[in-house]
Motif scaffolding. Structure first.
Motif, mmCIF file in Angstrom:
data_model
loop_
_atom_site.group_PDB
_atom_site.id
_atom_site.type_symbol
_atom_site.label_atom_id
_atom_site.label_comp_id
_atom_site.label_asym_id
_atom_site.label_seq_id
_atom_site.Cartn_x
_atom_site.Cartn_y
_atom_site.Cartn_z
ATOM 1 N N LYS A 111 36.053 -16.210 -38.216
ATOM 2 C CA LYS A 111 37.489 -16.472 -38.182
ATOM 3 C C LYS A 111 38.295 -15.176 -38.273
ATOM 4 O O LYS A 111 39.386 -15.080 -37.715
ATOM 5 C CB LYS A 111 37.890 -17.423 -39.300
ATOM 6 N N HIS A 112 37.744 -14.158 -38.960
ATOM 7 C CA HIS A 112 38.438 -12.878 -39.047
ATOM 8 C C HIS A 112 38.534 -12.232 -37.668
ATOM 9 O O HIS A 112 39.550 -11.628 -37.318
ATOM 10 C CB HIS A 112 37.697 -11.938 -39.999
ATOM 11 N N ILE A 115 41.181 -14.199 -35.690
ATOM 12 C CA ILE A 115 42.535 -13.831 -36.121
ATOM 13 C C ILE A 115 42.938 -12.485 -35.532
ATOM 14 O O ILE A 115 44.067 -12.307 -35.051
ATOM 15 C CB ILE A 115 42.597 -13.777 -37.666
ATOM 16 N N ILE A 203 50.206 -11.017 -42.344
ATOM 17 C CA ILE A 203 49.047 -11.657 -41.737
ATOM 18 C C ILE A 203 48.832 -13.050 -42.305
ATOM 19 O O ILE A 203 48.387 -13.963 -41.602
ATOM 20 C CB ILE A 203 47.774 -10.786 -41.918
ATOM 21 N N ASN A 206 51.081 -15.255 -40.448
ATOM 22 C CA ASN A 206 50.566 -15.444 -39.093
ATOM 23 C C ASN A 206 49.401 -16.430 -39.081
ATOM 24 O O ASN A 206 49.261 -17.246 -38.170
ATOM 25 C CB ASN A 206 50.118 -14.102 -38.506
ATOM 26 N N ILE A 207 48.553 -16.358 -40.124
ATOM 27 C CA ILE A 207 47.418 -17.275 -40.229
ATOM 28 C C ILE A 207 47.911 -18.711 -40.359
ATOM 29 O O ILE A 207 47.362 -19.635 -39.759
ATOM 30 C CB ILE A 207 46.530 -16.904 -41.437
ATOM 31 N N LYS A 210 48.917 -19.999 -37.064
ATOM 32 C CA LYS A 210 47.826 -20.173 -36.127
ATOM 33 C C LYS A 210 46.697 -21.060 -36.679
ATOM 34 O O LYS A 210 45.642 -21.198 -36.071
ATOM 35 C CB LYS A 210 47.210 -18.794 -35.767
ATOM 36 N N LYS A 211 46.933 -21.678 -37.817
ATOM 37 C CA LYS A 211 45.878 -22.427 -38.505
ATOM 38 C C LYS A 211 45.271 -23.514 -37.611
ATOM 39 O O LYS A 211 44.054 -23.712 -37.600
ATOM 40 C CB LYS A 211 46.458 -23.070 -39.766
ATOM 41 N N LEU A 214 42.527 -22.331 -35.361
ATOM 42 C CA LEU A 214 41.253 -21.956 -35.976
ATOM 43 C C LEU A 214 40.445 -23.168 -36.428
ATOM 44 O O LEU A 214 39.282 -23.039 -36.776
ATOM 45 C CB LEU A 214 41.525 -21.038 -37.183
#
Length: 215
Positions: A111-112, A115, A203, A206-207, A210-211, A214
């Motif tokens: 996931k990193h 992202i 970040i 942003n996560i 965008k969750k 993911l």
């Protein structure tokens, strides 16, 4: 074995490194900066707080390294940060596609990488500058750049700008704040916490946005 574990734990206490390692503190700093930007397992290393603390202890670093001016120390650190990103770029260039298929482990979370890719797609090559100030993205941005085959000359321009901006801003901030407020050394934990909060907030936001991507 216990000594190694104690040392590993103290990596997250920058003050301990600079107070206890004297002549070798600079080399430990360089090794951490290179590992954080050159290998995907380095995302957990404390680059920002180390640079800021290095600025606070800049006088000692210079004294223990042939009494060179602080700007020389900063340029050495910046050069290693540049080399670390080059290593990350070629890691992504050679094995980027395989990394997306790699299973999660303690040192690697896919996931990193995703992202970082989303971040890179949004900000293009300027992401290489911005990511320097964002933990985790600092590690994965050059890997993504290599994986998507960014032109190496263009990569190097942003790599150099980002490394210089990152090292000079954090180390000089620590250096001059320590001159202005000598008692700063006694409150490093709070300063580091503030740095981490400032650098990770963008970040995190942003996560959250965008969750869904993911999941």
């Amino acid at each position: 074995m216990s000594y190694f574990w104690d040392f590993f734990q103290h990596l997250f206490n920058p003050r301990w490194i600079f107070l206890h390692f004297g002549n070798t503190a600079l080399f430990i700093l360089l090794a951490i900066i290179f590992a954080e930007t050159g290998f995907f397992i380095g995302f957990f290393l404390p680059g920002d707080s180390l640079l800021f603390t290095a600025g606070i202890f800049g006088k000692d670093l210079c004294k223990n390294f042939y009494n060179v001016p602080l700007i020389v120390i900063i340029l050495i650190v910046a050069s290693v940060a540049i080399l670390g990103n080059i290593q990350g770029y070629w890691l992504g260039y050679k094995s980027g596609k395989l990394l997306y298929k790699k299973k999660d482990s303690f040192f690697f979370k896919k996931k990193h990488l995703i992202i970082a890719k989303l971040f890179y797609q949004k900000y293009k090559t300027t992401a290489l500058i911005m990511s320097r100030f964002l933990p985790m993205l600092r590690t994965f941005a050059p890997i993504v750049a290599g994986a998507i085959r960014v032109d190496f000359k263009k990569f190097m321009i942003y790599n150099i700008i980002g490394a210089l901006a990152w090292t000079f801003s954090l180390m000089l901030s620590g250096h001059y704040l320590d001159k202005r407020f000598p008692e700063l050394k006694n409150h490093l934990e709070w300063i580091i916490l503030i740095i981490i909060s400032i650098t990770t907030l963008p970040i995190i936001l942003n996560i959250i946005k965008k969750k869904k991507i993911l999941l």
